[in-house]
Design a protein around this motif. Structure first.
Motif, mmCIF file in Angstrom:
data_model
loop_
_atom_site.group_PDB
_atom_site.id
_atom_site.type_symbol
_atom_site.label_atom_id
_atom_site.label_comp_id
_atom_site.label_asym_id
_atom_site.label_seq_id
_atom_site.Cartn_x
_atom_site.Cartn_y
_atom_site.Cartn_z
ATOM 1 N N UNK A 106 40.163 26.220 41.952
ATOM 2 C CA UNK A 106 40.082 27.406 40.986
ATOM 3 C C UNK A 106 38.902 28.113 41.649
ATOM 4 N N UNK A 107 37.338 27.081 42.128
ATOM 5 C CA UNK A 107 36.315 28.489 42.596
ATOM 6 C C UNK A 107 36.699 28.142 43.963
ATOM 7 N N UNK A 108 35.641 29.714 45.038
ATOM 8 C CA UNK A 108 36.124 29.702 46.662
ATOM 9 C C UNK A 108 34.800 28.650 46.778
ATOM 10 N N UNK A 109 34.948 28.188 47.653
ATOM 11 C CA UNK A 109 34.268 26.777 48.620
ATOM 12 C C UNK A 109 33.107 28.355 48.840
ATOM 13 N N UNK A 110 32.792 28.760 48.801
ATOM 14 C CA UNK A 110 31.540 29.499 49.504
ATOM 15 C C UNK A 110 30.089 29.464 48.260
ATOM 16 N N UNK A 111 31.183 29.703 47.001
ATOM 17 C CA UNK A 111 30.260 29.095 45.408
ATOM 18 C C UNK A 111 29.014 28.256 45.798
ATOM 19 N N UNK A 112 29.362 27.308 46.036
ATOM 20 C CA UNK A 112 28.974 25.882 46.185
ATOM 21 C C UNK A 112 27.460 26.192 47.343
ATOM 22 N N UNK A 113 27.652 27.119 47.912
ATOM 23 C CA UNK A 113 26.338 27.023 48.643
ATOM 24 C C UNK A 113 25.387 27.626 48.142
ATOM 25 N N UNK A 114 26.078 29.273 47.772
ATOM 26 C CA UNK A 114 25.234 30.041 46.627
ATOM 27 C C UNK A 114 24.354 29.895 46.061
ATOM 28 N N UNK A 115 24.938 28.533 44.828
ATOM 29 C CA UNK A 115 24.503 27.889 44.354
ATOM 30 C C UNK A 115 23.328 26.838 44.603
ATOM 31 N N UNK A 116 23.154 25.914 45.563
ATOM 32 C CA UNK A 116 22.453 25.690 46.116
ATOM 33 C C UNK A 116 21.598 26.413 46.553
ATOM 34 N N UNK A 117 21.704 27.330 47.257
ATOM 35 C CA UNK A 117 20.879 28.793 47.472
ATOM 36 C C UNK A 117 19.510 28.840 46.245
ATOM 37 N N UNK A 118 20.794 29.162 45.157
ATOM 38 C CA UNK A 118 20.411 29.626 44.095
ATOM 39 C C UNK A 118 18.992 29.469 43.403
ATOM 40 N N UNK A 119 19.450 27.853 43.598
ATOM 41 C CA UNK A 119 17.882 26.595 42.940
ATOM 42 C C UNK A 119 17.224 26.600 43.758
ATOM 43 N N UNK A 120 17.208 26.378 45.117
ATOM 44 C CA UNK A 120 16.063 25.984 46.461
ATOM 45 C C UNK A 120 15.477 27.735 46.249
ATOM 46 N N UNK A 121 16.125 28.442 45.810
ATOM 47 C CA UNK A 121 15.004 30.052 45.553
ATOM 48 C C UNK A 121 14.431 29.651 44.269
ATOM 49 N N UNK A 122 15.140 29.425 43.319
ATOM 50 C CA UNK A 122 14.007 29.579 42.167
ATOM 51 C C UNK A 122 12.587 28.482 41.758
ATOM 52 N N UNK A 123 13.726 27.667 42.516
ATOM 53 C CA UNK A 123 12.188 26.210 42.925
ATOM 54 C C UNK A 123 10.911 26.606 44.408
ATOM 55 N N UNK A 124 11.816 26.933 45.016
ATOM 56 C CA UNK A 124 10.124 27.358 45.655
ATOM 57 C C UNK A 124 9.734 29.059 44.894
ATOM 58 N N UNK A 125 10.069 29.552 44.122
ATOM 59 C CA UNK A 125 9.786 30.310 43.110
ATOM 60 C C UNK A 125 8.641 29.737 42.277
ATOM 61 N N UNK A 126 8.994 29.051 41.566
ATOM 62 C CA UNK A 126 7.300 27.695 40.979
ATOM 63 C C UNK A 126 6.593 27.274 41.700
#
Length: 765
Positions: free
Chosen positions: A609-629
């Motif tokens: 039921x979720x849009x497929x683009x949401x999968x990449x956005x989630x992954x990119x959000x995690x990468x962004x958080x880790x690089x901020x650390x």
């Protein structure tokens, strides 16, 4: 002659038989040497020399005496320097010395003959184990006479019930015993031996025949009836070896399962006849015992983890192996080496002596000690003074609220003193008012007790304390051994403080001086020839080949059970929850500390039921958080899996750590392969030693039933070490240099003048 450390240390063992030593003398003694204007008594040096060297091969020779005098002189010069600096006047020094003085006094505050008797009795009883039950009627050790009598009569009545009355001991114990466990176990205590119960209980148990019930026995817990159910010969001790694979209760389930697989595989190989010592040396994770074939010190009943002990004692013949047994430390295969009877008295005497000193039987020793010092120190009780003090006892004392009001001392003609002497010790008067002050300070509520009895209990304690303190305060004038030992500790404390300042800490803190010393002595810090190599140690040629091929790739996928947990997201959202952030903080810390994790793939997922683009956005959000650390972006890669599953981000990781490759290859056989990558010197590895001289290359080696591949990357020639590579040894050498410089300075400051005639008296060979 080997150098002997002159600092005060573990010298308590020298006190055995101390009470037979000579008393000290005030006669002026000749000196063995003078340090500046400070004399060193000849008797002091002779005492220390004989004590520390009497068993040395060169004892009494000219060379032996001269060498020890040189060491002792250096020692005394350092102590003299500490005294001149006032280190012996500090509060910290006095507090530490007083603590040691109290410890050193203990062997002198006992009766050696009584101790010897108790030690022998304890040893004789160790040959037998008793199985007994008991009934307890509680009464305090210092209870009032009427309470003590009531408890005794109650215990005696119970004895009548289980003897002439014919009642079952276990049933009566469940009904009447004031030991809480009796309701569950019927008073049964199981098997025990000497030193495991309080002394009066132990003695009664050993004296009561099997099937009989003892008379009431008084201990600090109350009155006991003891029924002896059985006796047996003591099991003695056993010596075993073990092969251990670590597995702690809190380790991850996957690691625990791996440990079990390893121990099962090793047990199977042992069953097939493989060499015990070889397998223990290669695979046992008890570093302390593995180099010695897994052997551990001998032990008896009650001295090992119960699960380990039970299995070990069931082994019958030397060489017998147990099946794998689990303890809180891991998995073990146990091998019986030897079954041993109770050791000889001589072997057990030191241990038993220590236990007797701490056991309830020490009360007998203390009573004998008090009897002796009362006589030696002329204890004299003043009846009038005691009556005066006891007349102050009233109900307030029984309630713990006694108050002593000091009154002026009256000594007019015809008037009695209001502060009479209670008793004297060697003529030293102990006034009644001091005792009454002690009563006020030491009292406690004793409901129902008679005031006179409460006062008598405190009086006995006061006499005991006074006699003990008097003896302790006069030990240095009474026993030469004690006086000299206290002096050794005193000098040792002073020396330690100054050595730390002048040598130990200075060598560590003085980085400029250390570097200068290292440079001037560079020839002492050299590498032998070495090789930079990778060593693969495999169980078979097939496993070796697989490891070689995988090692060439350089990156190894981390197994699923060791990957970070997936991060959950709310439905339809790519925002990180507080729980997700906490999980990612832990992942960031791990990535920053473990640089072998060269790649982390961040895989976004969606649920139905979720849009497929949401999968990449989630992954990119995690990468962004880790690089901020501060995790390098080059080690992270965001990907998406659009197949509906769960609203998460999962992880895949790879490492260049050979330990990861080991884990992968050892999934089927936990002993399949071992990989090492490092610098090897001669003696570090038998396999490397065989090919080290052949230069860079890959060399097959077969050794002790294992298959090796030694990959030499580079030969490193002999040459100078850097300070960072030899800091430990260089620091130690620099400390020795500083100490020698200090001694030379002290010998200039305090010129040494020997009295050769006194030195010659010690030369007997």
């Amino acid at each position: 002659m080997p150098k002997r450390i002159l600092y005060a240390g573990a010298a308590l063992a020298l006190l055995a038989g101390c009470q037979s030593t000579k008393t000290t003398s005030a006669t002026k003694q000749p000196v063995v040497e003078t340090l500046g204007t400070h004399p060193v008594p000849a008797s002091e040096f002779a005492y220390v020399y004989r004590k520390n060297n009497s068993t040395a091969p060169d004892f009494g020779t000219r060379a032996g005496v001269d060498e020890y005098l040189k060491l002792y002189t250096n020692f005394k010069l350092k102590v003299l320097d500490a005294e001149q600096r006032g280190l012996d006047t500090t509060q910290a020094f006095r507090r530490e010395l007083d603590g040691y003085r109290q410890q050193l006094a203990q062997p002198y505050l006992t009766e050696k003959s009584v101790t010897d008797q108790l030690v022998r009795e304890a040893y004789d009883r160790l040959s037998k184990e008793i199985n007994a039950s008991h009934i307890l009627i509680r009464v305090a050790p210092d209870a009032a006479p009427k309470d003590t009598l009531a408890a005794y009569q109650k215990t005696q009545a119970l004895r009548q019930r289980v003897t002439s009355g014919g009642e079952d001991f276990e049933t009566v114990a469940r009904q009447t015993s004031e030991d809480p466990s009796a309701r569950e176990n019927g008073g049964r205590l199981g098997y025990f031996t000497s030193m495991q119960m309080v002394y009066p209980f132990e003695s009664a148990a050993y004296k009561t025949p099997v099937g009989q019930v003892s008379e009431p026995v008084r201990t600090r817990f109350g009155y006991h009836l003891i029924k002896v159910n059985d006796t047996r010969t003591a099991q003695g001790e056993i010596k075993v070896a073990h092969l251990m694979i670590r597995a702690t209760p809190n380790m991850p389930a996957a690691d625990s399962a791996t440990a079990k697989k390893k121990i099962d595989e090793l047990y199977s190989r042992l069953q097939r006849g493989e060499n015990w010592d070889k397998l223990v040396a290669q695979f046992s994770e008890d570093a302390g015992s593995a180099p010695n074939g897994g052997e551990i010190p001998a032990f008896g009943a009650g001295r090992m983890i119960p699960s380990f002990e039970e299995v070990a004692f069931k082994l019958q013949k030397p060489g017998d192996l147990s099946r794998p047994v689990q303890t809180p430390y891991g998995w073990h295969v146990i091998k019986l080496i030897e079954k041993m009877p109770v050791p000889s008295f001589e072997a057990m005497q030191p241990t038993l002596k220590s236990k007797v000193a701490k056991d309830s039987r020490s009360e007998l020793n203390h009573a004998a000690f008090l009897k002796r010092v009362k006589t030696e120190n002329k204890f004299d009780e003043n009846k009038a003074g005691k009556e005066y003090a006891f007349a102050k006892a009233d109900t307030a004392l029984a309630n713990g609220r006694f108050k002593h009001v000091s009154m002026p001392v009256t000594k007019g003609k015809g008037k009695p003193s209001t502060n009479p002497t209670l008793f004297t010790i060697n003529g030293k008067a102990y006034p009644a008012t001091d005792f009454l002050a002690y009563v006020e300070q030491s009292q406690r509520p004793r409901p129902g007790d008679e005031p006179q009895h409460a006062m008598q209990v405190l009086y006995d304690q006061y006499v005991d304390q006074s006699l003990t303190n008097y003896e302790r305060d006069n030990l240095e004038s009474k026993y030469e051994d004690y006086r000299m030992l206290v002096k050794e500790y005193r000098d040792g404390i002073l020396l330690f403080q100054l050595m730390d300042e002048k040598v130990w800490s200075k060598a560590i803190d003085d980085s400029v001086g250390l570097q200068k010393f290292f440079t001037e002595h560079q020839q002492d810090y050299q590498w032998a020839p070495r090789v930079q190599a990778t060593v693969i140690n495999a169980a078979s040629p097939e496993v070796l080949k697989e490891a070689q091929q995988s090692l060439q790739v350089g990156r190894y996928q981390i197994m699923t059970d060791k990957l970070p947990k997936a991060v959950d997201f709310k439905a339809g959202s790519a925002e990180l929850t507080s729980m997700a952030q906490a999980s990612l903080n832990q992942l960031a810390d791990r990535l920053l500390t473990d640089t072998t994790l060269v790649s982390t793939e961040v895989v976004g997922h969606i649920k139905r039921g979720e849009k497929s683009a949401l999968a990449r956005r989630r992954a990119e959000q995690v990468v962004a958080y880790l690089t901020s650390r501060e995790v390098p972006a080059s080690r992270l890669r965001a990907t998406a899996n659009s197949k509906p599953a769960t609203a998460t981000v999962a992880f895949a990781q790879s490492s260049n750590n050979p330990a990861m490759l080991e884990a992968i290859l050892n999934q089927k056989n936990p002993l399949g392969v071992k990989i090492q990558q490092r610098t090897f010197q001669q003696g570090d590895s038998k396999a490397v030693d065989q090919v080290a001289q052949r230069g860079p290359g890959t060399y097959p080696v077969q050794l002790d039933g294992r298959y090796y591949s030694v990959i030499i990357k580079e030969q490193l020639p002999a040459g100078p070490k850097k300070l960072s590579e030899a800091r430990g040894q260089a620091t130690s050498d620099y400390q020795n240099y500083l100490e020698q410089q200090w001694i030379e300075q002290l010998r200039t400051q305090y010129p040494v003048q020997l009295n050769q005639s006194e030195v010659d008296k010690l030369v007997t060979k």
